[in-house]
Every structure is written in structure tokens, then in C-alpha cells.
Design a protein around this motif. Structure first.
Motif, PDB file in Angstrom:
ATOM      1  N   THR A  99      -0.029  58.597  16.523  1.00 47.37           N
ATOM      2  CA  THR A  99       0.218  59.882  17.174  1.00 47.37           C
ATOM      3  C   THR A  99      -0.582  60.066  18.463  1.00 47.37           C
ATOM      4  OG1 THR A  99      -1.486  60.882  15.771  1.00 47.37           O
ATOM      5  CG2 THR A  99       0.810  61.024  15.009  1.00 47.37           C
ATOM      6  N   ALA A 100      -1.262  59.017  18.918  1.00 48.61           N
ATOM      7  CA  ALA A 100      -2.063  59.136  20.143  1.00 48.61           C
ATOM      8  C   ALA A 100      -2.380  57.763  20.713  1.00 48.61           C
ATOM      9  CB  ALA A 100      -3.367  59.886  19.866  1.00 48.61           C
ATOM     10  N   HIS A 101      -2.402  57.689  22.040  1.00 48.34           N
ATOM     11  CA  HIS A 101      -2.978  56.547  22.734  1.00 48.34           C
ATOM     12  C   HIS A 101      -4.495  56.727  22.710  1.00 48.34           C
ATOM     13  CE1 HIS A 101       1.098  55.778  24.060  1.00 48.34           C
ATOM     14  NE2 HIS A 101       1.148  56.956  24.658  1.00 48.34           N
ATOM     15  N   GLU A 102      -5.245  55.634  22.832  1.00 48.52           N
ATOM     16  CA  GLU A 102      -6.701  55.723  22.678  1.00 48.52           C
ATOM     17  C   GLU A 102      -7.422  54.908  23.747  1.00 48.52           C
ATOM     18  OE1 GLU A 102      -9.643  55.735  18.902  1.00 48.52           O
ATOM     19  OE2 GLU A 102      -8.408  53.934  19.058  1.00 48.52           O
ATOM     20  N   VAL A 103      -8.511  55.462  24.249  1.00 51.94           N
ATOM     21  CA  VAL A 103      -9.412  54.749  25.145  1.00 51.94           C
ATOM     22  C   VAL A 103     -10.736  54.544  24.419  1.00 51.94           C
ATOM     23  CG1 VAL A 103     -10.716  54.859  27.305  1.00 51.94           C
ATOM     24  CG2 VAL A 103      -8.375  55.687  27.232  1.00 51.94           C
ATOM     25  N   LEU A 104     -11.233  53.314  24.433  1.00 51.82           N
ATOM     26  CA  LEU A 104     -12.537  52.989  23.872  1.00 51.82           C
ATOM     27  C   LEU A 104     -13.455  52.589  25.018  1.00 51.82           C
ATOM     28  CD1 LEU A 104     -11.409  50.759  20.841  1.00 51.82           C
ATOM     29  CD2 LEU A 104     -11.874  53.222  20.842  1.00 51.82           C
ATOM     30  N   GLY A 105     -14.452  53.420  25.319  1.00 49.31           N
ATOM     31  CA  GLY A 105     -15.431  53.099  26.351  1.00 49.31           C
ATOM     32  C   GLY A 105     -16.703  52.598  25.693  1.00 49.31           C
ATOM     33  N   ILE A 106     -17.086  51.355  25.974  1.00 47.49           N
ATOM     34  CA  ILE A 106     -18.260  50.771  25.327  1.00 47.49           C
ATOM     35  C   ILE A 106     -19.499  51.206  26.118  1.00 47.49           C
ATOM     36  CG2 ILE A 106     -19.277  48.679  24.381  1.00 47.49           C
ATOM     37  CD1 ILE A 106     -16.314  49.379  23.479  1.00 47.49           C
ATOM     38  N   ALA A 107     -20.247  52.148  25.549  1.00 46.87           N
ATOM     39  CA  ALA A 107     -21.417  52.707  26.240  1.00 46.87           C
ATOM     40  C   ALA A 107     -22.628  51.795  26.112  1.00 46.87           C
ATOM     41  CB  ALA A 107     -21.731  54.094  25.688  1.00 46.87           C
ATOM     42  N   THR A 108     -22.869  51.279  24.919  1.00 50.14           N
ATOM     43  CA  THR A 108     -23.991  50.366  24.687  1.00 50.14           C
ATOM     44  C   THR A 108     -23.590  49.318  23.663  1.00 50.14           C
ATOM     45  OG1 THR A 108     -24.912  51.774  22.931  1.00 50.14           O
ATOM     46  CG2 THR A 108     -25.751  52.127  25.166  1.00 50.14           C
ATOM     47  N   GLY A 109     -24.303  48.200  23.682  1.00 50.45           N
ATOM     48  CA  GLY A 109     -24.099  47.162  22.680  1.00 50.45           C
ATOM     49  C   GLY A 109     -22.890  46.295  22.941  1.00 50.45           C
ATOM     50  N   SER A 110     -22.469  45.588  21.899  1.00 56.05           N
ATOM     51  CA  SER A 110     -21.334  44.675  21.991  1.00 56.05           C
ATOM     52  C   SER A 110     -20.686  44.544  20.625  1.00 56.05           C
ATOM     53  CB  SER A 110     -21.788  43.291  22.484  1.00 56.05           C
ATOM     54  OG  SER A 110     -22.712  42.715  21.573  1.00 56.05           O
ATOM     55  N   ALA A 111     -19.451  44.014  20.610  1.00 55.09           N
ATOM     56  CA  ALA A 111     -18.725  43.851  19.347  1.00 55.09           C
ATOM     57  C   ALA A 111     -17.613  42.834  19.517  1.00 55.09           C
ATOM     58  CB  ALA A 111     -18.141  45.190  18.882  1.00 55.09           C
ATOM     59  N   GLN A 112     -17.161  42.323  18.388  1.00 59.73           N
ATOM     60  CA  GLN A 112     -15.947  41.526  18.303  1.00 59.73           C
ATOM     61  C   GLN A 112     -14.876  42.422  17.701  1.00 59.73           C
ATOM     62  OE1 GLN A 112     -15.544  37.929  18.958  1.00 59.73           O
ATOM     63  NE2 GLN A 112     -17.389  38.368  20.134  1.00 59.73           N
ATOM     64  N   LEU A 113     -13.845  42.732  18.484  1.00 56.05           N
ATOM     65  CA  LEU A 113     -12.758  43.574  17.997  1.00 56.05           C
ATOM     66  C   LEU A 113     -11.517  42.731  17.774  1.00 56.05           C
ATOM     67  CD1 LEU A 113     -13.060  46.727  20.313  1.00 56.05           C
ATOM     68  CD2 LEU A 113     -14.172  46.286  18.104  1.00 56.05           C
ATOM     69  N   ARG A 114     -10.915  42.871  16.605  1.00 56.64           N
ATOM     70  CA  ARG A 114      -9.640  42.225  16.305  1.00 56.64           C
ATOM     71  C   ARG A 114      -8.537  43.210  16.682  1.00 56.64           C
ATOM     72  NH1 ARG A 114      -8.707  36.984  15.327  1.00 56.64           N
ATOM     73  NH2 ARG A 114     -10.493  36.977  13.886  1.00 56.64           N
ATOM     74  N   LEU A 115      -7.744  42.857  17.682  1.00 53.48           N
ATOM     75  CA  LEU A 115      -6.672  43.730  18.162  1.00 53.48           C
ATOM     76  C   LEU A 115      -5.322  43.175  17.740  1.00 53.48           C
ATOM     77  CD1 LEU A 115      -7.907  44.478  21.816  1.00 53.48           C
ATOM     78  CD2 LEU A 115      -8.422  45.709  19.692  1.00 53.48           C
ATOM     79  N   GLY A 116      -4.486  44.045  17.168  1.00 50.66           N
ATOM     80  CA  GLY A 116      -3.139  43.627  16.802  1.00 50.66           C
ATOM     81  C   GLY A 116      -2.916  43.383  15.333  1.00 50.66           C
ATOM     82  N   GLY A 117      -3.934  43.553  14.496  1.00 47.69           N
ATOM     83  CA  GLY A 117      -3.772  43.338  13.070  1.00 47.69           C
ATOM     84  C   GLY A 117      -4.377  42.029  12.606  1.00 47.69           C
ATOM     85  N   PRO A 118      -4.228  41.712  11.313  1.00 46.99           N
ATOM     86  CA  PRO A 118      -4.827  40.500  10.744  1.00 46.99           C
ATOM     87  C   PRO A 118      -4.428  39.244  11.509  1.00 46.99           C
ATOM     88  CG  PRO A 118      -4.004  41.925   9.004  1.00 46.99           C
ATOM     89  CD  PRO A 118      -3.538  42.525  10.294  1.00 46.99           C
ATOM     90  N   ASP A 119      -5.415  38.394  11.764  1.00 46.72           N
ATOM     91  CA  ASP A 119      -5.208  37.096  12.426  1.00 46.72           C
ATOM     92  C   ASP A 119      -4.664  37.213  13.842  1.00 46.72           C
ATOM     93  OD1 ASP A 119      -6.057  35.666  10.089  1.00 46.72           O
ATOM     94  OD2 ASP A 119      -4.087  36.035   9.213  1.00 46.72           O
ATOM     95  N   ALA A 120      -4.787  38.382  14.445  1.00 48.37           N
ATOM     96  CA  ALA A 120      -4.293  38.569  15.813  1.00 48.37           C
ATOM     97  C   ALA A 120      -5.426  38.297  16.803  1.00 48.37           C
ATOM     98  CB  ALA A 120      -3.690  39.951  15.986  1.00 48.37           C
TER      99      ALA A 120
END
Length: 200
Positions: A99-120
Motif C-alpha cells: 500500500t506504499a512505496h518506501e524510501v530507506l535512508g541509511i543514517a548510520t552503520g551498514s547492512a546486508q539487505l536481501r531485496l526481492g524475496g528468498p534467494d534474490a
């Protein structure tokens, strides 16, 4: 506290931003003027992703110097028509918002994000990065630093749901017709989003 326009411009200047009409953009020479990585994600099992709009990933899209980079991100997103709604992280399970588009602004730190679902697609994000997820895009935190902090923003008048399974075809049709601002959350009116996100 109410800021006068001159005070607001001074704060933006310290963050490497400039006020242009009704939107805010990065100062000349700032790294966010570079084009974002742009990629489509096909449907993946119960994760619909988005058949029409690409994911946008700005690397070093925002200057993170200063004691509170999250506030600078919030000011930028607000001025560019993407009101921020929260500061937190990213859930460690696959999910999406229909129900919404989303913006993720990384303010601090780091991460590994899996985008698109499992194994994507696995994407590394660091402080200063901004990721724009069209509605339906699966995402999951697969590991992050202890100081990982995200500013979440959405188009005006869109409330995000939390989906962890399939939704009916009628809901996907509605999702694919969601409007979005005519401005890029990072670069303003002259940014990449108006060029790369087109309806019809």
C-alpha cells in the motif's frame, strides 16, 4: 523552535544541501548527483515485487557528517515530497508493503539487505546510501552493524502495510497503480526518479 529561512539554509549548507524553489537538492559536486543503481525484480514466489517500477539505490547519496545525519535526511526527504515516518532498522524476515512505496535512508552503520524475496538480490548498504523500494518489493535484513539506523519515508497519504505472504490479484492491481511524488527523494525535481519511474 521555528527556523527562519536563512537559518534553515545555513543548516542545509552544512549538510551539503541547497534549497531550490520548493525542493532541496545536493550542492553542486556532491556524490548524490550520480545516477543511482536501477534494477527490476521479477515476481518471486509469494513476493510480488513490482512489474513496472525499478528499485533505486543511491550509493553515498547523502552526506553523513555531523552529529545527527538522520535529521538531515528527514529534512531532505520532507522538502522533496517524501515525508519521513520513522527511525529504526529493517526487519530480519522477508516482507513487503503493498500500500506504499518506501524510501530507506541509511543514517548510520551498514547492512546486508536481501531485496526481492528468498534467494534474490543481496545488496550492501552503508551510511549515506538511500534505497527507494517500489510497492511490492521484498526486503529483509540479513545482518547489520550495531549502529545501523534507517530513516523510513513514504509518499504523502500512503500508509504502509506489512505483508509476509501472497495477496490477491486485485490487491496487486491496486498496488501497481499507486501514485508517487514527481520529485526524487534525494535529488529533487531534477533527479532520477521522475525519469525512471513512469506510469503507463
Amino acid at each position: 523552535m521555528t527556523l527562519q529561512r536563512r537559518q534553515f539554509q545555513a543548516i542545509l549548507g552544512m549538510l551539503g544541501l541547497v534549497l531550490c524553489g520548493s525542493s532541496v537538492r545536493m550542492a553542486r559536486g556532491a556524490t548524490s548527483r550520480n545516477s543511482p543503481d536501477s534494477f527490476m525484480l521479477p515476481p518471486n514466489g509469494w513476493v510480488p515485487n513490482n512489474a513496472h517500477l525499478p528499485v533505486l539505490h543511491y550509493r553515498n547519496g547523502f552526506p553523513t557528517h555531523g552529529s545527527d545525519p538522520a535529521s538531515g535526511m528527514e529534512a531532505l526527504f520532507t522538502a522533496n515530497g517524501w515525508p519521513p515516518r520513522w527511525r529504526w532498522g529493517v526487519y530480519d524476515f522477508h516482507h513487503y508493503h503493498s500500500t506504499a512505496h518506501e524510501v530507506l535512508g541509511i543514517a548510520t552503520g551498514s547492512a546486508q539487505l536481501r531485496l526481492g524475496g528468498p534467494d534474490a538480490r543481496l545488496v550492501t548498504v552503508r551510511a549515506g546510501d538511500v534505497v527507494v523500494l517500489p510497492a511490492g518489493t521484498g526486503h529483509k535484513n540479513e545482518g547489520s552493524s550495531d549502529d545501523f539506523l534507517v530513516v523510513g519515508a513514504y509518499p504523502p497519504d500512503q500508509d504502509f502495510d506489512l505483508q509476509r505472504g501472497p495477496i490477491p490479484p486485485a490487491a496487486i492491481t491496486i498496488m501497481n497503480r499507486l501514485p508517487f511524488p514527481s520529485t526524487d527523494p534525494v535529488q529533487g525535481r531534477d533527479g532520477a526518479l521522475p525519469r525512471l519511474w513512469r506510469t503507463g
